[in-house]
Design an enzyme around this catalytic site. Structure first.
Site, PDB file in Angstrom:
ATOM      1  CE  LYS A   1      -1.392   2.820   2.202  1.00 21.72           C
ATOM      2  NZ  LYS A   1      -1.214   4.029   1.928  1.00 21.72           N
TER       3      LYS A   1
ATOM      4  N   GLY B   1       6.833   4.462   9.521  1.00 21.57           N
ATOM      5  CA  GLY B   1       5.833   5.723   8.803  1.00 21.57           C
ATOM      6  C   GLY B   1       5.816   6.263  10.293  1.00 21.57           C
ATOM      7  CB  SER B   2       3.855   9.574  11.953  1.00 18.69           C
ATOM      8  OG  SER B   2       2.349   8.322  12.022  1.00 18.69           O
TER       9      SER B   2
ATOM     10  CB  THR C   1       0.499   5.841  11.539  1.00 17.57           C
ATOM     11  OG1 THR C   1       0.417   7.064  10.703  1.00 17.57           O
ATOM     12  CG2 THR C   1       0.212   5.188  10.268  1.00 17.57           C
TER      13      THR C   1
ATOM     14  CD  GLU D   1       9.358  12.452  12.382  1.00 20.39           C
ATOM     15  OE1 GLU D   1       8.463  11.404  12.514  1.00 20.39           O
ATOM     16  OE2 GLU D   1      10.349  11.739  11.957  1.00 20.39           O
TER      17      GLU D   1
END
Ligand code: NAD
Length: 483
Positions: free
Chosen positions: A177, A230-231, A234, A383
């Site tokens: 994805k 990712g973060s 998430t 961040e």
């Protein structure tokens, strides 16, 4: 067509393109123009893709390692023959420098495939054959089924293939994805993989939104490994979804890395590398965003830093002369700007930059350095993922280490010093998955990579990748078993 390149905007499922009735607009950060209307997958699309992957996993997993490795090398050949196309599409899609894509990022995509193809054969050759009390032990890395790969937009194809290549090498099928803010090069990779003779269905692409297609993918019980980049926010959602199915998950998350400069460091090398932290408009997970500078050189270093940053060229990432392009999207621009505004409001002082680049407009944000930042400020703890750095002075080694470790993250750390003993002492005490001494960003793909604390779970690279993607098995054979 994007930048003259034919790119399918549909999913790739079981080797066939699949449309969705819903579409989302893919906006280029360079000029905020819509460059494609991309298929928006949902849970049904994910079910189809996981079923296709599951169907292909057996054939691909049983393909002898030598043949699997040959296919991966052919994918690398395909990437190398299309570096220009991949580069222009990626730059249009995510606003990163075209010159970097051509010279380093896309060659690294090819290298991801070549490296794990070769590593597969190395593991096959050397295996894990040992003896214990006269018993023979043979360790194998067996295919584990279907790997879900989900990644961010800041280096979409490079980061995705860092996961896709070892998953395929391990004999798994993949459902990918891509990030909705830069979804296009994954589609080109699908073409390349099929042309290279990969079993149809061994690499599937489901386009769509994170909360929709991404969430459905990580919750799918047919998925046997999740590779997420990712973060942190998430990452927590992904880990929670994975827990329901006990799906092993590798998380490569954000960072707030320290960049330590001691008075005994080579001043020019430290300065060049410190200014280099603005690369990709600061949209780099590993960036050393917190400059920690020894007090005795603090003022002088910052004067030189301000001067050097003034020479950094911001502009269209397709121009060879450009050093820093735009931020990825209006939403992200507003987020970065929110941090900077809050910094001004709390009394932090912008020594460099401090707001949008009004000369260029659009999504261009000035490289910014804050000083006099109060302890506990979000500029020091969260961040930003934009061209926003902070500087703090330190008195001695102990204070430098304490400030460096004053974070919930632990992805990387950089140390500039001319003293080898200090480099070793400091390096040992920093909490980080990677510590660079008098260098930055260099890394052997055979070395472990990952984050400590909130920066992630697990390590990948070399055998660490196979240990994660494969089902590792130990067969113990008694001496009396014959043969
Ligand atoms: P993000 O977490 O918003 O999105 C990453 C991916 O997750 C996207 O593809 C998105 O569609 C998908 N997603 C969103 N919600 C989801 C959900 N509920 N379930 C499943 N998938 C979902 O991150 P981003 O803004 O795309 O990227 C920036 C972040 O990535 C930064 O924190 C950066 O530090 C991090 N990053 C880490 C590394 C690393 O190697 N550690 C590398 C690059 C970027």
């Amino acid at each position: 067509m994007v930048e003259g390149v034919e790119v399918s905007t549909d999913h790739l499922v079981g080797g066939e393109r699949l449309a969705s009735s819903d579409r989302f607009s893919d906006v280029s950060p360079i000029d905020e123009q819509v460059i494609a209307e991309v298929a928006r997958g949902d849970a049904d699309t994910v079910d189809l893709a996981v079923a296709a992957a599951d169907g292909a996993a057996d054939a691909w997993g049983r393909t002898p390692p030598k043949e699997r490795a040959a296919v991966l090398h052919r994918i690398a050949d395909g990437v190398e023959s299309r570096i220009e196309e991949l580069s222009v599409v990626e730059t249009r899609d995510n606003g990163s420098l075209l010159r970097s894509h051509r010279r380093s990022v896309m060659p690294r995509v090819a290298r991801n495939f070549r490296f794990f193809a070769d590593k597969l054969l190395e593991l096959e050759d050397e295996g894990g054959d040992t003896t214990f009390n006269g018993n023979r032990e043979r360790v194998t890395w067996d295919p584990s089924g279907v790997t879900a790969v989900i990644g961010p937009w800041n280096a979409p194809l490079m980061l995705a293939t860092w996961r896709i290549a070892p998953a395929l090498a391990a004999g798994n099928a993949v459902v990918h994805k891509p990030p909705e803010w830069a979804p296009l090069t994954a589609s080109l990779l699908g073409d390349i993989a099929l042309e290279a003779g990969l079993v149809p269905g061994a690499y599937n692409v489901v386009q769509g939104m994170g909360e929709e297609a991404g969430a459905a993918l990580v919750a799918n019980p047919g998925v046997t490994r999740i590779a997420f980049t990712g973060s942190v926010e998430t990452g927590r959602l992904v880990a929670a979804a994975a827990a329901a199915n006990l799906t092993p998950t590798s998380l490569e998350l954000g960072g707030k890395s320290p960049f330590l400069i001691f008075a005994d460091a080579d001043p020019d090398a430290a300065l060049a590398q410190a200014v280099g932290q603005f690369d990709n408009a600061g949209q780099v997970c590993l960036a050393g965003t917190r400059l920690l500078i020894e007090s005795s050189i603090y003022d002088d270093f910052l004067d030189r830093f301000a001067e050097a940053t003034g020479r950094v060229v911001q502009g269209d990432p397709r121009d060879e002369a450009t050093d820093i392009g735009p931020l990825i999207s209006r939403e992200h621009f507003d987020r970065v700007d929110g941090f900077v505004r809050a910094g001004h409001a709390e009394g932090s002082r912008a020594l460099v930059g401090g707001g949008p680049n009004d000369d260029l407009g659009g999504l261009y944000y000035r490289p910014t350095l804050f000083v006099d930042v109060p302890r506990g400020s979000p500029l020091l703890t969260r961040e930003v993922f934009g061209p926003v750095l902070t500087a703090q002075p330190f008195g001695d080694e102990a204070e430098a280490i304490a400030l460096a470790n004053e974070t919930d993250y632990g992805l990387a750390a950089t140390v500039y010093t001319g003293d080898e003993g200090r480099a070793r002492r400091v390096g040992e005490q920093l909490v980080a998955g990677t510590v660079w001494v008098n260098c930055f960003f260099v890394r052997d793909l055979d070395a472990p990579f990952g984050g400590s604390r909130n920066s992630g779970i697990g390590r990948e690279g070399g055998q660490w990748s196979f240990d994660f993607y494969a089902d590792v098995k130990n067969v113990v054979t008694a001496p009396s078993s014959g043969g």
